[in-house]
Every structure is written in structure tokens, then in C-alpha cells.
Design a protein around this motif. Sequence first.
Motif, PDB file in Angstrom:
ATOM      1  N   UNK A 169      -2.728   0.562  15.613  1.00  0.00           N
ATOM      2  CA  UNK A 169      -1.918   0.746  14.599  1.00  0.00           C
ATOM      3  C   UNK A 169      -2.848   1.967  14.313  1.00  0.00           C
ATOM      4  N   UNK A 170      -2.649   3.594  14.801  1.00  0.00           N
ATOM      5  CA  UNK A 170      -3.491   4.722  13.938  1.00  0.00           C
ATOM      6  C   UNK A 170      -4.175   4.165  12.653  1.00  0.00           C
ATOM      7  N   UNK A 171      -4.983   4.675  12.054  1.00  0.00           N
ATOM      8  CA  UNK A 171      -6.222   5.442  10.946  1.00  0.00           C
ATOM      9  C   UNK A 171      -4.721   5.893  10.120  1.00  0.00           C
ATOM     10  N   UNK A 172      -4.368   7.011  10.576  1.00  0.00           N
ATOM     11  CA  UNK A 172      -3.041   7.255   9.228  1.00  0.00           C
ATOM     12  C   UNK A 172      -1.542   6.760   9.332  1.00  0.00           C
ATOM     13  N   UNK A 173      -1.481   5.982   9.565  1.00  0.00           N
ATOM     14  CA  UNK A 173      -0.506   4.986   9.780  1.00  0.00           C
ATOM     15  C   UNK A 173      -0.983   3.618   8.211  1.00  0.00           C
ATOM     16  N   UNK A 174      -2.220   3.730   8.120  1.00  0.00           N
ATOM     17  CA  UNK A 174      -2.553   2.727   6.937  1.00  0.00           C
ATOM     18  C   UNK A 174      -2.900   3.502   5.750  1.00  0.00           C
ATOM     19  N   UNK A 175      -1.842   3.165   4.422  1.00  0.00           N
ATOM     20  CA  UNK A 175      -2.635   3.968   3.280  1.00  0.00           C
ATOM     21  C   UNK A 175      -2.948   2.657   2.012  1.00  0.00           C
ATOM     22  N   UNK A 176      -3.888   3.153   1.618  1.00  0.00           N
ATOM     23  CA  UNK A 176      -4.255   2.005   0.592  1.00  0.00           C
ATOM     24  C   UNK A 176      -4.475   2.578  -0.646  1.00  0.00           C
ATOM     25  N   UNK A 177      -4.286   2.243  -1.444  1.00  0.00           N
ATOM     26  CA  UNK A 177      -3.800   2.628  -3.145  1.00  0.00           C
ATOM     27  C   UNK A 177      -4.414   1.244  -4.335  1.00  0.00           C
ATOM     28  N   UNK A 178      -5.062   2.339  -5.030  1.00  0.00           N
ATOM     29  CA  UNK A 178      -5.019   1.178  -5.997  1.00  0.00           C
ATOM     30  C   UNK A 178      -4.417   2.065  -7.061  1.00  0.00           C
ATOM     31  N   UNK A 179      -3.924   0.624  -8.185  1.00  0.00           N
ATOM     32  CA  UNK A 179      -2.950   1.786  -9.424  1.00  0.00           C
ATOM     33  C   UNK A 179      -3.588   0.643 -10.573  1.00  0.00           C
ATOM     34  N   UNK A 180      -3.933   1.332 -11.610  1.00  0.00           N
ATOM     35  CA  UNK A 180      -4.541   0.796 -12.892  1.00  0.00           C
ATOM     36  C   UNK A 180      -2.803   0.430 -13.313  1.00  0.00           C
ATOM     37  N   UNK A 181      -2.730  -0.684 -13.696  1.00  0.00           N
ATOM     38  CA  UNK A 181      -1.732  -0.957 -15.191  1.00  0.00           C
ATOM     39  C   UNK A 181      -1.875  -1.733 -16.343  1.00  0.00           C
ATOM     40  N   UNK A 182      -1.514  -2.323 -17.300  1.00  0.00           N
ATOM     41  CA  UNK A 182      -1.564  -2.586 -18.273  1.00  0.00           C
ATOM     42  C   UNK A 182      -1.965  -3.602 -18.572  1.00  0.00           C
ATOM     43  N   UNK A 183      -1.111  -4.960 -17.650  1.00  0.00           N
ATOM     44  CA  UNK A 183      -1.982  -6.258 -17.745  1.00  0.00           C
ATOM     45  C   UNK A 183      -2.207  -6.755 -16.044  1.00  0.00           C
ATOM     46  N   UNK A 184      -1.679  -6.230 -15.800  1.00  0.00           N
ATOM     47  CA  UNK A 184      -2.155  -6.277 -13.747  1.00  0.00           C
ATOM     48  C   UNK A 184      -2.044  -4.672 -13.556  1.00  0.00           C
ATOM     49  N   UNK A 185      -3.735  -4.617 -12.422  1.00  0.00           N
ATOM     50  CA  UNK A 185      -3.849  -3.586 -11.445  1.00  0.00           C
ATOM     51  C   UNK A 185      -2.628  -4.047 -10.377  1.00  0.00           C
TER      52      UNK A 185
END
Lengths: 269, 92
Positions: free
Chosen positions: B57-73
Amino acid sequence: MAKVLVVTSGKGGVGKTTSTAALGAALAQSGQKVAMIDFDVGLRNLDLIMGAERRVVYDLINVIKGDAKIEQALIRDKRVETLHLLPASQTRDKDNLTDEGVARVIEGLREKFDWIICDSPAGIERGATLAMRHADVAVVVTNPEVSSIRDSDRIIGMLDSKTLKAENGEQVEKHLLLTRYDAARAQRGEILKVEDVLDILSIPLLAIIPESTEVLRSSNLGAPVTLGSPNSAPARAYHEAVRKLQGETIVEVQKQRGLFSKLFARRAA
Amino acid sequence: MNLFNFFKKNTTSAPVARERLQVLLAHERTIVGGGESDLVAILREEIMAVIAKHLAVPQDKVQIKMDRGASVSTLEVDIEIPATLTGLRPAA
């Protein structure tokens, strides 16, 4: 044993002192013993908002330095007898606001009161960090405006790292208080909506305080809005906030408003 | 320029504020909060390595994102796999 609540925001002028006074008075009206501490050393204003500016004899710095006992410095409100105020000093000797001194004052008050409300100064300097240091609960006061939201985000980060609770691996219970909110303008897309602010800051909503002339009117008269204009929309919102802080479950008025906003947002987009 | 302003007037400003804040705060949280960006980078690298073992899979087809949430991220990993790579038929 008291709960320590810090009213904080990062940015100045968003309504920390107004909210401290309104929440303190509302809590006291519900029968709780409340002590409010003004941490804005050099620029005290909680006394003025409370209408107690002419009754200040001793202040927080006097108590910390040992010039006065805490009982001597506390001003009892003339309208609600369970409400008390510990004013900040007018002098610029901020160096006297020490970690140990503040800890001593808070510990002393914890035994005698149900709630200790710390009115934080603006900024992220020592006054602000000391105001939040001992907090169990934090009310983050935010306006629906970019700079206020950015500063609130910064303060949330500090609540999660610089407080005693955070250092002990616990969490300060955080609540968002959205002040000066104009629902009509939000629907027109002129200011950020509640949902936007909640989405960005990711902390639960305590209450929305609508923009209202009653807030300034009460300040002019030296009364918290919950006492000076008890039937106004802001006063009702502060009372609702207090019920939430005390753990009551509230009919989800915001949810409905959120849905309305969503509908309007879709139409506007 | 005038034409640009003319069109701009008809759009609302709140969505712009929201967008700007989201970009800014995502950046500031990683700097001020410390460490989170490193974590995402490490996760990304290792997740990529695992995927590469099995799929090209090409590199740009992998999206990794971290989201901070109130009780869970949440950690969001979005991998786009072309059908030609899997050889799998869509589920009936």
C-alpha cells in the motif's frame, strides 16, 4: 471537606470574576457554605463585583504572611450568609503568593466550607497556576471567539499537567462554561456555535451563559447576577450550572438547542 | 480583488474560525503537551511496517490521526487498499 473549584480561562475579560461571583452566590443560595478566593493579586475585582469593596480590611497576602487570621480576612456576604469572600491584595507584592502559603490557606478553609472557589487571574503565570493548583473541579470560562478558545485549550493542558491532582495521577474534573453566547449570531454563522467549541475543546458543557445586559447591570450594582437579577436568563443558566456541579442530572436543554443549531447550520451551509 | 471580496461577504466566518482553530490547536497540543507527535510518528512507522509485510500500500494511502477526547482519545488508522491488491471479492 470542601471541594475546591477553580474558575479559569487563560484569556482576560471573558467573565471569570463575574462567573465566580454568580456561581458562588448560587451555590450559597442552595445552602452550601462557600468561600471565594480572589487570586488576582494586584488587580483585585471580585470584591467590587460582590459589592464588598468598602468592607475589605485584610486580604489573601495578609493571611499568607501571617498578618491576619483567615477568619479576620473573610468577608461574609450581607445577602447570603453562607457566602464568604477572601479578597486579593491591591499591592504588587506577588512574591508573597507562595505555594506553601496558598496550600495552608486552602487546607484551613477545606474543613470549614463545602466549596472553595478560586477566581484565577488571566494569563498562565504564577497567579493562575496557584489558583488551579489545589483544584478538584475546574470551570473553564470561554467566549465563542478564536483567541479565547485557544487560551482555554492551553489552560486545559495545564489542568491536566500542573495541578496536584494531575501530579498524583488523578484528573481535575473539567467543565466548559460558555459565556457571552449569542444564539442568533451563532445560527447566522457569525460566531462559533456551542457544538463547535465543544468539539474543539473536548470537555463537557456545564452551561451556556447568554449575552445579556443584566450581567453588566448587576456588576454596576455590586451584586452577582444570580442575586441582582435572579430571574434573568444568565442567572437561570448559572443556577443550572450549580445544580450540575452538585451532581444533579438536568433535563438536557442544550441537546435541544444543539439540534436546532444543527438544523440551522445545515441550512446556512 | 473586489470580486473576491464580493464572494467572501456571502460566506459565514464561523466555519473559517473553526477550521483555523482545529489546525492550530492540533499543532499546539503536540508541542505544548509534548510527546504526542512522537507517539503518532512511531505508531505510523510500525503500522506501515506491518502492512508492508502483507500488502504493497502506498504511504499516502495510510492516514494516522490522534484525537483527544473528554474521557477517551481515539487513534484513527485509515488504510485505503485498492481492490487489485487484495484479490478479495466484495462480501455478498
